[in-house]
Design an enzyme around this catalytic site. Structure first.
Site, PDB file in Angstrom:
ATOM      1  N   SER A   1       0.848  -1.157   0.209  1.00  0.00           N
ATOM      2  CA  SER A   1       0.131  -0.026  -0.014  1.00  0.00           C
ATOM      3  C   SER A   1       0.841   1.159   0.001  1.00  0.00           C
ATOM      4  CB  SER A   1      -1.059  -0.102   1.303  1.00  0.00           C
ATOM      5  OG  SER A   1      -1.359   1.331   1.479  1.00  0.00           O
TER       6      SER A   1
ATOM      7  N   GLU B   1       0.174   3.470   1.790  1.00  0.00           N
ATOM      8  CA  GLU B   1       0.289   4.132   3.237  1.00  0.00           C
ATOM      9  C   GLU B   1       1.826   3.826   3.859  1.00  0.00           C
ATOM     10  OE1 GLU B   1      -1.737   5.252   6.130  1.00  0.00           O
ATOM     11  OE2 GLU B   1      -2.526   6.218   4.306  1.00  0.00           O
TER      12      GLU B   1
ATOM     13  N   TYR C   1      -1.811  -0.183  10.890  1.00  0.00           N
ATOM     14  CA  TYR C   1      -2.070  -0.618   9.485  1.00  0.00           C
ATOM     15  C   TYR C   1      -0.783  -0.428   8.698  1.00  0.00           C
ATOM     16  CZ  TYR C   1      -3.529  -1.171   4.676  1.00  0.00           C
ATOM     17  OH  TYR C   1      -3.937  -1.360   3.131  1.00  0.00           O
TER      18      TYR C   1
HETATM   19  P1  NAP Z   1     -11.379  -4.623   1.633  1.00  0.00           P
HETATM   20  O1  NAP Z   1     -12.564  -4.074   0.839  1.00  0.00           O
HETATM   21  O2  NAP Z   1     -11.534  -3.960   3.055  1.00  0.00           O
HETATM   22  O3  NAP Z   1     -11.347  -6.233   1.568  1.00  0.00           O
HETATM   23  C1  NAP Z   1     -10.708  -6.830   2.695  1.00  0.00           C
HETATM   24  C2  NAP Z   1     -10.999  -8.334   2.442  1.00  0.00           C
HETATM   25  O4  NAP Z   1     -10.015  -9.024   3.402  1.00  0.00           O
HETATM   26  C3  NAP Z   1     -12.202  -8.755   2.648  1.00  0.00           C
HETATM   27  O5  NAP Z   1     -12.775  -9.795   1.588  1.00  0.00           O
HETATM   28  C4  NAP Z   1     -12.271  -9.366   3.990  1.00  0.00           C
HETATM   29  O6  NAP Z   1     -13.288 -10.202   4.256  1.00  0.00           O
HETATM   30  C5  NAP Z   1     -11.130  -9.791   4.044  1.00  0.00           C
HETATM   31  N1  NAP Z   1     -10.543 -10.266   5.345  1.00  0.00           N
HETATM   32  C6  NAP Z   1     -10.329  -9.445   6.448  1.00  0.00           C
HETATM   33  N2  NAP Z   1      -9.710 -10.056   7.413  1.00  0.00           N
HETATM   34  C7  NAP Z   1      -9.447 -11.359   7.019  1.00  0.00           C
HETATM   35  C8  NAP Z   1      -9.224 -12.522   7.684  1.00  0.00           C
HETATM   36  N3  NAP Z   1      -8.736 -12.580   8.905  1.00  0.00           N
HETATM   37  N4  NAP Z   1      -9.099 -13.741   6.877  1.00  0.00           N
HETATM   38  C9  NAP Z   1      -9.646 -13.705   5.824  1.00  0.00           C
HETATM   39  N5  NAP Z   1     -10.151 -12.542   5.104  1.00  0.00           N
HETATM   40  C10 NAP Z   1     -10.146 -11.537   5.930  1.00  0.00           C
HETATM   41  O7  NAP Z   1     -10.136  -4.152   0.934  1.00  0.00           O
HETATM   42  P2  NAP Z   1      -9.903  -3.636  -0.607  1.00  0.00           P
HETATM   43  O8  NAP Z   1      -9.902  -2.219  -0.809  1.00  0.00           O
HETATM   44  O9  NAP Z   1     -10.418  -4.629  -1.539  1.00  0.00           O
HETATM   45  O10 NAP Z   1      -8.329  -3.938  -0.734  1.00  0.00           O
HETATM   46  C11 NAP Z   1      -7.678  -5.178  -0.975  1.00  0.00           C
HETATM   47  C12 NAP Z   1      -6.228  -5.336  -0.349  1.00  0.00           C
HETATM   48  O11 NAP Z   1      -5.447  -4.222  -0.804  1.00  0.00           O
HETATM   49  C13 NAP Z   1      -6.214  -5.009   1.386  1.00  0.00           C
HETATM   50  O12 NAP Z   1      -5.115  -5.959   1.518  1.00  0.00           O
HETATM   51  C14 NAP Z   1      -5.837  -3.634   1.365  1.00  0.00           C
HETATM   52  O13 NAP Z   1      -4.979  -3.280   2.516  1.00  0.00           O
HETATM   53  C15 NAP Z   1      -4.830  -3.439   0.129  1.00  0.00           C
HETATM   54  N6  NAP Z   1      -4.916  -2.141  -0.291  1.00  0.00           N
HETATM   55  C16 NAP Z   1      -6.174  -1.153  -0.790  1.00  0.00           C
HETATM   56  C17 NAP Z   1      -6.064  -0.147  -1.276  1.00  0.00           C
HETATM   57  C18 NAP Z   1      -7.340   0.709  -1.807  1.00  0.00           C
HETATM   58  O14 NAP Z   1      -7.237   1.774  -2.094  1.00  0.00           O
HETATM   59  N7  NAP Z   1      -8.571  -0.108  -1.921  1.00  0.00           N
HETATM   60  C19 NAP Z   1      -4.696   0.474  -1.586  1.00  0.00           C
HETATM   61  C20 NAP Z   1      -3.715  -0.137  -1.323  1.00  0.00           C
HETATM   62  C21 NAP Z   1      -3.744  -1.422  -0.663  1.00  0.00           C
HETATM   63  P3  NAP Z   1     -14.650  -9.847   4.894  1.00  0.00           P
HETATM   64  O15 NAP Z   1     -15.637  -9.498   3.666  1.00  0.00           O
HETATM   65  O16 NAP Z   1     -15.127 -11.112   5.714  1.00  0.00           O
HETATM   66  O17 NAP Z   1     -14.784  -8.837   5.975  1.00  0.00           O
HETATM   67  N1  GDD Z   2     -12.596   7.055   6.372  1.00  0.00           N
HETATM   68  C1  GDD Z   2     -12.707   8.423   6.391  1.00  0.00           C
HETATM   69  N2  GDD Z   2     -13.812   8.910   6.948  1.00  0.00           N
HETATM   70  N3  GDD Z   2     -11.548   9.241   5.882  1.00  0.00           N
HETATM   71  C2  GDD Z   2     -11.834  10.541   6.084  1.00  0.00           C
HETATM   72  C3  GDD Z   2     -13.129  11.075   6.873  1.00  0.00           C
HETATM   73  C4  GDD Z   2     -14.091  10.393   7.163  1.00  0.00           C
HETATM   74  O1  GDD Z   2     -15.210  10.845   7.564  1.00  0.00           O
HETATM   75  N4  GDD Z   2     -12.923  12.497   6.771  1.00  0.00           N
HETATM   76  C5  GDD Z   2     -11.629  12.696   6.057  1.00  0.00           C
HETATM   77  N5  GDD Z   2     -10.909  11.568   5.744  1.00  0.00           N
HETATM   78  C6  GDD Z   2      -9.776  11.517   5.190  1.00  0.00           C
HETATM   79  C7  GDD Z   2      -8.809  10.512   6.045  1.00  0.00           C
HETATM   80  O2  GDD Z   2      -8.233  11.265   7.322  1.00  0.00           O
HETATM   81  C8  GDD Z   2      -7.647  10.186   5.016  1.00  0.00           C
HETATM   82  O3  GDD Z   2      -6.745  11.260   4.977  1.00  0.00           O
HETATM   83  C9  GDD Z   2      -8.485  10.490   3.571  1.00  0.00           C
HETATM   84  O4  GDD Z   2      -9.907  11.050   4.091  1.00  0.00           O
HETATM   85  C10 GDD Z   2      -8.742   8.946   2.936  1.00  0.00           C
HETATM   86  O5  GDD Z   2      -9.448   8.066   3.945  1.00  0.00           O
HETATM   87  P1  GDD Z   2      -9.704   6.543   3.815  1.00  0.00           P
HETATM   88  O6  GDD Z   2     -10.849   6.851   2.572  1.00  0.00           O
HETATM   89  O7  GDD Z   2     -10.207   6.013   4.919  1.00  0.00           O
HETATM   90  O8  GDD Z   2      -8.640   5.889   3.053  1.00  0.00           O
HETATM   91  P2  GDD Z   2      -7.095   5.844   3.681  1.00  0.00           P
HETATM   92  O9  GDD Z   2      -6.222   6.732   2.381  1.00  0.00           O
HETATM   93  O10 GDD Z   2      -6.715   6.113   4.833  1.00  0.00           O
HETATM   94  O11 GDD Z   2      -6.831   4.216   3.294  1.00  0.00           O
HETATM   95  C11 GDD Z   2      -7.100   3.705   1.920  1.00  0.00           C
HETATM   96  O12 GDD Z   2      -6.099   3.767   1.124  1.00  0.00           O
HETATM   97  C12 GDD Z   2      -4.769   3.120   1.432  1.00  0.00           C
HETATM   98  C13 GDD Z   2      -3.883   3.466   0.313  1.00  0.00           C
HETATM   99  O13 GDD Z   2      -3.136   4.462   0.265  1.00  0.00           O
HETATM  100  C14 GDD Z   2      -7.370   2.128   2.356  1.00  0.00           C
HETATM  101  O14 GDD Z   2      -7.646   1.558   1.297  1.00  0.00           O
HETATM  102  C15 GDD Z   2      -6.057   1.322   2.837  1.00  0.00           C
HETATM  103  O15 GDD Z   2      -6.528  -0.044   2.946  1.00  0.00           O
HETATM  104  C16 GDD Z   2      -5.114   1.464   1.602  1.00  0.00           C
HETATM  105  O16 GDD Z   2      -3.833   0.958   1.834  1.00  0.00           O
END
Ligand code: NAP
Ligand code: GDD
Length: 331
Positions: A132, A134, A156
């Protein structure tokens, strides 16, 4: 030719659902690991069930949990996948401050458990780790590339750092074809409702339909590099098709503030954010990642990957999907 088999952890999540569709369309047999839940949580992959894919054994689900090494060992040993995509995680940054130990178990040690299962079983497989942006946290460099030093600032992100280096370590120690995709934020109509983009587009739709009046948010000044999840899953697959394993940044190269996202989403529905958006301290984090902006030139050069969806198109398609979902519910 023999069908390739892919194991996806996190198949019920946003990315897992898009990746499953992508791989099935490519002719893969997909095995998804799901954890037991008291209520059905497979809505994102429901469409796959409606297709004849299940009948044709193109996709199946098996129970397992990243916190349960025995289930992972069994699945790797019996499925013998050609490719493993580790997408499962406790993926919410703010929540990770509240459940840091659990987040580390799943997000850090979960990756280690899969890699150990690969080594122990001797199964020849390729491994993708969902790393990520992050990881960059409070890095001073903008934009961030594969060469930018990591500076994680949440439980995280620290857990993801462990998983990142474990992936590199198993590649170097055991010769496993293991890759890190360092993905910047990517969103879609399937994004979890508590991540900021979906929280905004869902609220916009509900305000438009008169179901809600106020939207409470935290820090509007944070900037993110937001892409479309559907574009990003292709990059995961491309990484595992290369001759040599490596790590890649996947991003759009553009950064926008949360405020800009709010303005654009409200504009799409012809609403005035000033009338509806309020700040609530509850949504601030103990420490914030201020600016993320990725440099994906290595992926463009070596994988031939580039994003297809602009920021404005992404916001528009998410708002439209949330409005249509309410229409379908008859709201
Ligand atoms: P998400 O929608 O939160 O999905 C997370 C998945 O992990 C769900 O299927 C969840 O299952 C499963 N899970 C959680 N805990 C588990 C456990 N203990 N054992 C098995 N499965 C478990 O995340 P996403 O946005 O699709 O992201 C996919 C991956 O990419 C994650 O690893 C996230 O950290 C990473 N990532 C995401 C982003 C982004 O912007 N979306 C960016 C960079 C990296 P349930 O449905 O049962 O909860
Ligand atoms: N969730 C959330 N809720 N975020 C908020 C809010 C709110 O009400 N208001 C402002 N924010 C700001 C957060 O402080 C952060 O700076 C930004 O919006 C994005 O927050 P999220 O959408 O929760 O995503 P994230 O950037 O913290 O994390 C996501 O992206 C990562 C990759 O950079 C997640 O998908 C992580 O799993 C992923 O790794």
């Amino acid at each position: 030719m023999k069908k390739k088999k892919a194991l996806i952890t996190g198949i019920t999540g946003q990315d897992g659902s898009y990746l499953a569709e992508f791989l099935v369309a490519k002719g893969y047999r997909v095995v998804g690991m799901v954890r037991r839940s008291s209520s059905i949580n497979t809505h994102r992959i429901d469409s796959l069930y409606e297709e004849p894919w299940i009948r044709d054994r193109k996709m199946e689900l098996v129970y397992g949990d990243l916190n349960d090494a025995s289930s992972i060992n069994r699945i790797v040993r019996t499925v013998r996948p050609d490719e493993i995509y580790n997408l499962a995680a406790q993926s919410h940054v703010k929540v990770s401050f509240e459940i840091p130990e659990y987040t580390s178990e799943v997000t850090a040690l979960g990756a280690l458990r899969i890699l150990e299962a690969i080594v122990a079983s001797g199964v020849k497989t390729r491994f993708y780790q969902a790393s990520s942006s992050e990881l960059y946290g409070r890095s001073r460099q903008v934009p961030q590339s594969e060469k930018t030093p990591f500076r994680p600032v949440s439980p995280y992100a620290v857990a993801k750092l462990f998983a990142y280096w474990t992936t590199v370590n198993y590649r170097e120690s055991y010769g496993i074809f293991a890759c890190n995709g360092i993905l910047f934020n990517h969103e879609s109509p399937r994004r979890g409702e508590t991540f900021v983009t979906r929280k905004i587009t869902r609220a916009v739709a509900r305000i438009k339909k008169g179901l809600q009046d106020k939207l409470y948010l935290g820090n509007l000044d944070a900037k993110r590099d937001w892409g479309y999840a559907k574009d990003y899953v292709e990059a995961m697959w491309l990484m595992l098709q290369q001759r040599k394993p490596d790590d890649y940044v996947i991003a759009t190269g553009e950064t926008h503030s949360v405020r800009e996202f709010v303005d654009e989403a409200f504009r799409c529905a012809e609403l005035d954010p000033k009338k509806h958006v309020r700040i609530d301290k509850r949504y601030f984090r103990p420490i914030e990642v201020n600016v993320l902006k990725g440099d994906a030139s290595k992926a463009r050069r070596e994988l031939g990957w580039k994003p297809k969806t602009s920021f404005k198109e992404l916001v528009r398609l998410m708002v439209r999907a949330d409005l249509e979902a309410l229409d379908r519910e008859g709201r």
